[in-house]
Design an enzyme around this catalytic site. Structure first.
Site, PDB file in Angstrom:
ATOM      1  N   PHE A 278       0.816  -1.220   0.000  1.00 28.66           N
ATOM      2  CA  PHE A 278       0.000   0.000   0.000  1.00 28.66           C
ATOM      3  C   PHE A 278       0.844   1.263   0.000  1.00 28.66           C
ATOM      4  O   PHE A 278       0.382   2.326  -0.376  1.00 28.66           O
ATOM      5  CB  PHE A 278      -0.924   0.006   1.245  1.00 28.66           C
ATOM      6  CG  PHE A 278      -0.243   0.458   2.499  1.00 28.66           C
ATOM      7  CD1 PHE A 278      -0.109   1.818   2.788  1.00 28.66           C
ATOM      8  CD2 PHE A 278       0.313  -0.449   3.408  1.00 28.66           C
ATOM      9  CE1 PHE A 278       0.548   2.253   3.928  1.00 28.66           C
ATOM     10  CE2 PHE A 278       0.981  -0.026   4.545  1.00 28.66           C
ATOM     11  CZ  PHE A 278       1.091   1.329   4.796  1.00 28.66           C
TER      12      PHE A 278
ATOM     13  N   LYS B  47      -1.267  -7.032  -9.194  1.00 27.02           N
ATOM     14  CA  LYS B  47      -2.208  -7.189  -8.073  1.00 27.02           C
ATOM     15  C   LYS B  47      -1.769  -6.166  -7.024  1.00 27.02           C
ATOM     16  O   LYS B  47      -0.910  -6.422  -6.194  1.00 27.02           O
ATOM     17  CB  LYS B  47      -2.108  -8.621  -7.516  1.00 27.02           C
ATOM     18  CG  LYS B  47      -3.343  -9.151  -6.813  1.00 27.02           C
ATOM     19  CD  LYS B  47      -3.852  -8.304  -5.667  1.00 27.02           C
ATOM     20  CE  LYS B  47      -3.038  -8.471  -4.397  1.00 27.02           C
ATOM     21  NZ  LYS B  47      -3.435  -7.472  -3.350  1.00 27.02           N
TER      22      LYS B  47
ATOM     23  N   GLU C  39      -4.977  -3.699  -1.798  1.00 31.16           N
ATOM     24  CA  GLU C  39      -6.420  -3.415  -1.745  1.00 31.16           C
ATOM     25  C   GLU C  39      -6.715  -2.156  -0.926  1.00 31.16           C
ATOM     26  O   GLU C  39      -7.839  -1.686  -0.892  1.00 31.16           O
ATOM     27  CB  GLU C  39      -7.190  -4.632  -1.201  1.00 31.16           C
ATOM     28  CG  GLU C  39      -6.817  -5.104   0.203  1.00 31.16           C
ATOM     29  CD  GLU C  39      -5.614  -6.050   0.242  1.00 31.16           C
ATOM     30  OE1 GLU C  39      -4.616  -5.787  -0.465  1.00 31.16           O
ATOM     31  OE2 GLU C  39      -5.678  -7.039   0.999  1.00 31.16           O
ATOM     32  N   ARG C  40      -5.669  -1.592  -0.250  1.00 27.25           N
ATOM     33  CA  ARG C  40      -5.903  -0.370   0.536  1.00 27.25           C
ATOM     34  C   ARG C  40      -6.015   0.865  -0.363  1.00 27.25           C
ATOM     35  O   ARG C  40      -6.729   1.808  -0.046  1.00 27.25           O
ATOM     36  CB  ARG C  40      -4.753  -0.120   1.511  1.00 27.25           C
ATOM     37  CG  ARG C  40      -4.312  -1.308   2.278  1.00 27.25           C
ATOM     38  CD  ARG C  40      -4.750  -1.224   3.737  1.00 27.25           C
ATOM     39  NE  ARG C  40      -4.507  -2.493   4.385  1.00 27.25           N
ATOM     40  CZ  ARG C  40      -5.350  -3.533   4.349  1.00 27.25           C
ATOM     41  NH1 ARG C  40      -6.514  -3.430   3.732  1.00 27.25           N
ATOM     42  NH2 ARG C  40      -5.047  -4.663   4.930  1.00 27.25           N
TER      43      ARG C  40
ATOM     44  N   SER D  58       5.351  -7.052   3.314  1.00 31.50           N
ATOM     45  CA  SER D  58       5.972  -7.451   4.576  1.00 31.50           C
ATOM     46  C   SER D  58       6.744  -8.766   4.410  1.00 31.50           C
ATOM     47  O   SER D  58       6.455  -9.565   3.511  1.00 31.50           O
ATOM     48  CB  SER D  58       4.892  -7.578   5.654  1.00 31.50           C
ATOM     49  OG  SER D  58       3.857  -8.392   5.178  1.00 31.50           O
TER      50      SER D  58
ATOM     51  N   CYS E  13       9.457   1.864   3.436  1.00 29.93           N
ATOM     52  CA  CYS E  13      10.380   0.764   3.711  1.00 29.93           C
ATOM     53  C   CYS E  13      11.796   1.274   3.886  1.00 29.93           C
ATOM     54  O   CYS E  13      12.653   0.572   4.389  1.00 29.93           O
ATOM     55  CB  CYS E  13      10.331  -0.270   2.601  1.00 29.93           C
ATOM     56  SG  CYS E  13      11.014   0.365   1.080  1.00 29.93           S
TER      57      CYS E  13
ATOM     58  N   GLU F  56       9.581  -4.462  12.790  1.00 32.87           N
ATOM     59  CA  GLU F  56       9.275  -3.236  12.040  1.00 32.87           C
ATOM     60  C   GLU F  56       7.990  -2.629  12.596  1.00 32.87           C
ATOM     61  O   GLU F  56       6.982  -3.313  12.702  1.00 32.87           O
ATOM     62  CB  GLU F  56       9.077  -3.593  10.560  1.00 32.87           C
ATOM     63  CG  GLU F  56       8.784  -2.408   9.677  1.00 32.87           C
ATOM     64  CD  GLU F  56       8.534  -2.805   8.220  1.00 32.87           C
ATOM     65  OE1 GLU F  56       7.783  -3.763   7.972  1.00 32.87           O
ATOM     66  OE2 GLU F  56       9.098  -2.146   7.328  1.00 32.87           O
TER      67      GLU F  56
HETATM   68  P1  NAD Z   1       1.549  -6.586   3.049  1.00 34.70           P
HETATM   69  O1  NAD Z   1       2.567  -7.671   3.127  1.00 34.70           O
HETATM   70  O2  NAD Z   1       0.428  -6.591   4.027  1.00 34.70           O
HETATM   71  O3  NAD Z   1       0.855  -6.595   1.597  1.00 34.70           O
HETATM   72  C1  NAD Z   1       1.603  -6.613   0.417  1.00 34.70           C
HETATM   73  C2  NAD Z   1       0.800  -7.321  -0.655  1.00 34.70           C
HETATM   74  O4  NAD Z   1       0.561  -8.674  -0.258  1.00 34.70           O
HETATM   75  C3  NAD Z   1      -0.564  -6.698  -0.910  1.00 34.70           C
HETATM   76  O5  NAD Z   1      -0.812  -6.690  -2.295  1.00 34.70           O
HETATM   77  C4  NAD Z   1      -1.507  -7.622  -0.163  1.00 34.70           C
HETATM   78  O6  NAD Z   1      -2.782  -7.691  -0.756  1.00 34.70           O
HETATM   79  C5  NAD Z   1      -0.822  -8.968  -0.254  1.00 34.70           C
HETATM   80  N1  NAD Z   1      -1.109  -9.828   0.914  1.00 34.70           N
HETATM   81  C6  NAD Z   1      -1.397  -9.422   2.174  1.00 34.70           C
HETATM   82  N2  NAD Z   1      -1.599 -10.487   2.975  1.00 34.70           N
HETATM   83  C7  NAD Z   1      -1.432 -11.577   2.202  1.00 34.70           C
HETATM   84  C8  NAD Z   1      -1.501 -12.993   2.478  1.00 34.70           C
HETATM   85  N3  NAD Z   1      -1.768 -13.464   3.688  1.00 34.70           N
HETATM   86  N4  NAD Z   1      -1.258 -13.839   1.470  1.00 34.70           N
HETATM   87  C9  NAD Z   1      -0.956 -13.369   0.243  1.00 34.70           C
HETATM   88  N5  NAD Z   1      -0.886 -12.058  -0.069  1.00 34.70           N
HETATM   89  C10 NAD Z   1      -1.118 -11.165   0.905  1.00 34.70           C
HETATM   90  O7  NAD Z   1       2.346  -5.202   3.086  1.00 34.70           O
HETATM   91  P2  NAD Z   1       1.751  -3.739   3.180  1.00 34.70           P
HETATM   92  O8  NAD Z   1       1.234  -3.507   4.552  1.00 34.70           O
HETATM   93  O9  NAD Z   1       0.871  -3.445   2.030  1.00 34.70           O
HETATM   94  O10 NAD Z   1       3.088  -2.884   2.957  1.00 34.70           O
HETATM   95  C11 NAD Z   1       3.969  -2.556   3.995  1.00 34.70           C
HETATM   96  C12 NAD Z   1       5.155  -3.489   4.027  1.00 34.70           C
HETATM   97  O11 NAD Z   1       5.831  -3.464   2.779  1.00 34.70           O
HETATM   98  C13 NAD Z   1       6.200  -3.071   5.052  1.00 34.70           C
HETATM   99  O12 NAD Z   1       6.679  -4.220   5.690  1.00 34.70           O
HETATM  100  C14 NAD Z   1       7.272  -2.419   4.210  1.00 34.70           C
HETATM  101  O13 NAD Z   1       8.553  -2.427   4.788  1.00 34.70           O
HETATM  102  C15 NAD Z   1       7.228  -3.267   2.997  1.00 34.70           C
HETATM  103  N6  NAD Z   1       7.839  -2.603   1.853  1.00 34.70           N
HETATM  104  C16 NAD Z   1       9.026  -3.080   1.410  1.00 34.70           C
HETATM  105  C17 NAD Z   1       9.653  -2.478   0.341  1.00 34.70           C
HETATM  106  C18 NAD Z   1      10.962  -3.005  -0.177  1.00 34.70           C
HETATM  107  O14 NAD Z   1      11.330  -2.671  -1.301  1.00 34.70           O
HETATM  108  N7  NAD Z   1      11.673  -3.811   0.575  1.00 34.70           N
HETATM  109  C19 NAD Z   1       9.053  -1.382  -0.280  1.00 34.70           C
HETATM  110  C20 NAD Z   1       7.823  -0.930   0.201  1.00 34.70           C
HETATM  111  C21 NAD Z   1       7.222  -1.558   1.261  1.00 34.70           C
END
Ligand code: NAD
Length: 498
Positions: free
Chosen positions: A149, A173, A176-177, A226, A281, A383
């Site tokens: 998101f 994909k 969804e937020r 994450s 991140c 984190e």
């Molecule tokens: P998230 O892991 O909750 O979601 C990321 C994606 O995974 C979304 O599209 C979501 O729909 C999907 N998802 C969520 N739960 C899932 C599940 N159980 N099974 C399969 N898919 C699922 O992350 P977020 O809250 O949207 O984003 C924040 C996180 O992203 C933080 O941890 C941040 O550090 C990380 N991030 C990392 C980078 C990088 O380049 N390393 C860059 C930006 C954000």
């Protein structure tokens, strides 16, 4: 209530699964739309569209594909203001910060305009007598990106632009937020001349993600989110023979050496720690002053700056940061602050009870600052992803170097010093993927690559830059001999170039 569907085969498509997720306006706390969550069948329909469209797109010469990128750049520049407002209305980051989110994505599209050059292979004339060897880079076919998101423009563009320029079809994909900006990006690409079916946006949750992982026609998955989900996707993708690059969470440290310019260090910590409410991140979440005297000087300057942070609605361009993305995210961050207090850290500034007048239901938090955090505490190990900075006091340089190096995450790190020797030693030895020297958020420029180490990145190729071209193409190597080099008869030993 507005409903957001999908974008498949070059047109907007309504969801048919009957499942939806709320899209909030974090500024007011209200639900502003609902987004459709795709079923496995809907994902499959997108893949079929992509599969049908991809060969003709790959057959276009790379200059024509580059021209689509160029036209897209013109179109997105033309509506940057409106797009930034749309982005911040779903994410909560301020409009100027949203413009930065778009711009860092646009820069990767600029990089992708060089695709004719980037796809050039290698050639060796006369590798053996009468033998030439050459390699070419070919697209994988249909590939997918699953994005978080916190950068709803930048990360989808990091993923889709290089993949498409290489001749692949893409299934995005998004989170969804905040799904509206990714859909608008797909519409703009279509307007720029991208054939229908080459960029599809399928909204959804775990069901859509699992459908991507199981789909045999999807050849690669790029994930950002994450670490727990990144690890899950990396394993599942490998099981079905897909390439995967999965980027996870972070705990970025900033080392403040005794000789650092303290004014610069404090400015850097305030911007990198609290900008975008800490939902980056590459946010700095741990400050490591070296020596007690440095720590005392740092805290003396940090406390009033954290106390005077300006928190405002996302449309207030003068605010330092806006609301968090959801109430759930806000409660999670508050929970971490409670845990930090229970575990014995000093809460020098407490932002838990902040309320913004006129926006009492928005997802706002004041800036929080912990001092005397130790490596065994939960708030150090995990984190937090909110406007919370932890200060860990290190007795000397070696202890400061060891902290980010041994942490489970290894995304970004920074050192603030005026001593070139210390900076050089630090950049060489620190066990982290992206390093800043007097730069708090060292996000590499588009033509270099972005990627963390340890639990911040699973896979062996980074995002954007030359690695993206490697990730989204496979190498074919041809060994050729003309006209009839085998007339000397069969060879039974492995051929070598003697
Ligand atoms: P998230 O892991 O909750 O979601 C990321 C994606 O995974 C979304 O599209 C979501 O729909 C999907 N998802 C969520 N739960 C899932 C599940 N159980 N099974 C399969 N898919 C699922 O992350 P977020 O809250 O949207 O984003 C924040 C996180 O992203 C933080 O941890 C941040 O550090 C990380 N991030 C990392 C980078 C990088 O380049 N390393 C860059 C930006 C954000």
């Amino acid at each position: 209530m507005r409903t957001i569907g999908h974008f498949i085969g070059g047109r907007a498509v309504e969801g048919t699964s009957g499942r939806y997720s709320d899209v909030f306006n974090p500024t007011t706390g209200e639900v502003q739309a609902r987004v459709a969550l795709a079923s496995k069948a809907e994902l499959r329909a997108a893949v079929e569209n992509a599969n049908a469209a991809q060969p003709a797109w790959a057959a276009q010469n790379p200059q024509k594909r580059a021209r689509v990128m160029m036209r897209f750049l013109e179109l997105i520049r033309g509506e940057q203001d409106a797009l930034a407002e749309l982005l911040s209305s779903e994410h909560g980051k301020t409009v100027p910060d949203a413009k930065g989110d778009i711009q860092r994505g646009v820069e990767v599209v600029e990089f992708a305009t060089g695709i004719p050059h980037l796809l050039k292979g290698e050639y060796t004339e006369g590798a053996g007598t009468g033998i030439d060897v050459y390699s070419m880079r070919q697209p994988l076919g249909v590939v997918a990106g699953i994005t978080p998101f916190n950068f709803p423009a930048m990360i989808p563009l990091w993923k889709c632009a290089p993949a498409i320029a290489c001749g692949n079809a893409f299934i995005l994909k998004p989170s969804e937020r905040d799904p509206s900006v990714p859909i608008r990006i797909a519409e703009l690409f279509l307007e720029a001349g991208l054939p229908p079916g080459i960029l599809n946006v399928v909204n959804g949750d775990k069901e859509a993600v699992d459908a991507i992982l199981e789909d045999e026609d999807i050849r690669a998955v790029g994930f950002v989110g994450s670490s727990q989900i990144a690890a899950y996707i990396y394993v599942r993708a490998a099981e079905t023979g897909k390439r995967a690059q999965c980027f996870g969470g972070a705990k970025n440290h900033m080392i403040v050496m005794p000789d650092a310019d303290m004014g610069q260090a404090v400015d850097a910590l305030i911007g990198a720690g609290y900008g975008s409410a800490g939902e980056r991140c590459m946010a700095i979440s741990v400050a490591v002053p070296v020596g007690e005297a440095t720590a005392d000087r740092l805290m003396e300057r940090l406390i009033p700056r954290v106390e005077s942070l300006k928190i405002g609605p996302s449309h207030d361009g003068s605010a330092d940061y806006g609301p968090l993305v959801t109430r759930e995210a806000m409660e999670r961050v508050r929970g971490y602050i409670d845990t930090g207090l229970r575990e014995g850290a000093d809460l020098a500034v407490d932002g838990r009870d902040f309320k913004l007048q006129g926006y009492e239901n928005g997802f706002y938090m004041g800036g929080s600052l912990f001092d005397r955090v130790t490596p065994d505490m939960t708030i150090y190990k995990e984190e937090i992803f909110g406007p919370v900075l932890s200060v860990v006091r290190a007795k000397d340089y070696e202890e400061a170097l060891a902290l980010p190096s041994t942490h489970q995450y290894g995304n970004g790190v920074a050192i603030f010093t005026q001593d070139g020797d210390a900076a050089r030693d630090f950049t060489a030895r620190v066990n982290v993927g992206m390093v800043g020297v007097n730069v708090p958020i060292p996000v590499p420029i588009a033509y270099h690559t972005f990627g963390g180490w340890k639990r911040s990145g699973f896979g062996d190729l980074n995002q954007h830059g030359p690695d993206a071209i490697r990730f989204y193409t496979k190498t074919k190597t041809v060994t050729s001999r003309w006209p009839s080099g085998i007339k000397s008869g069969a060879e039974f030993s492995i051929p070598t170039m003697r």
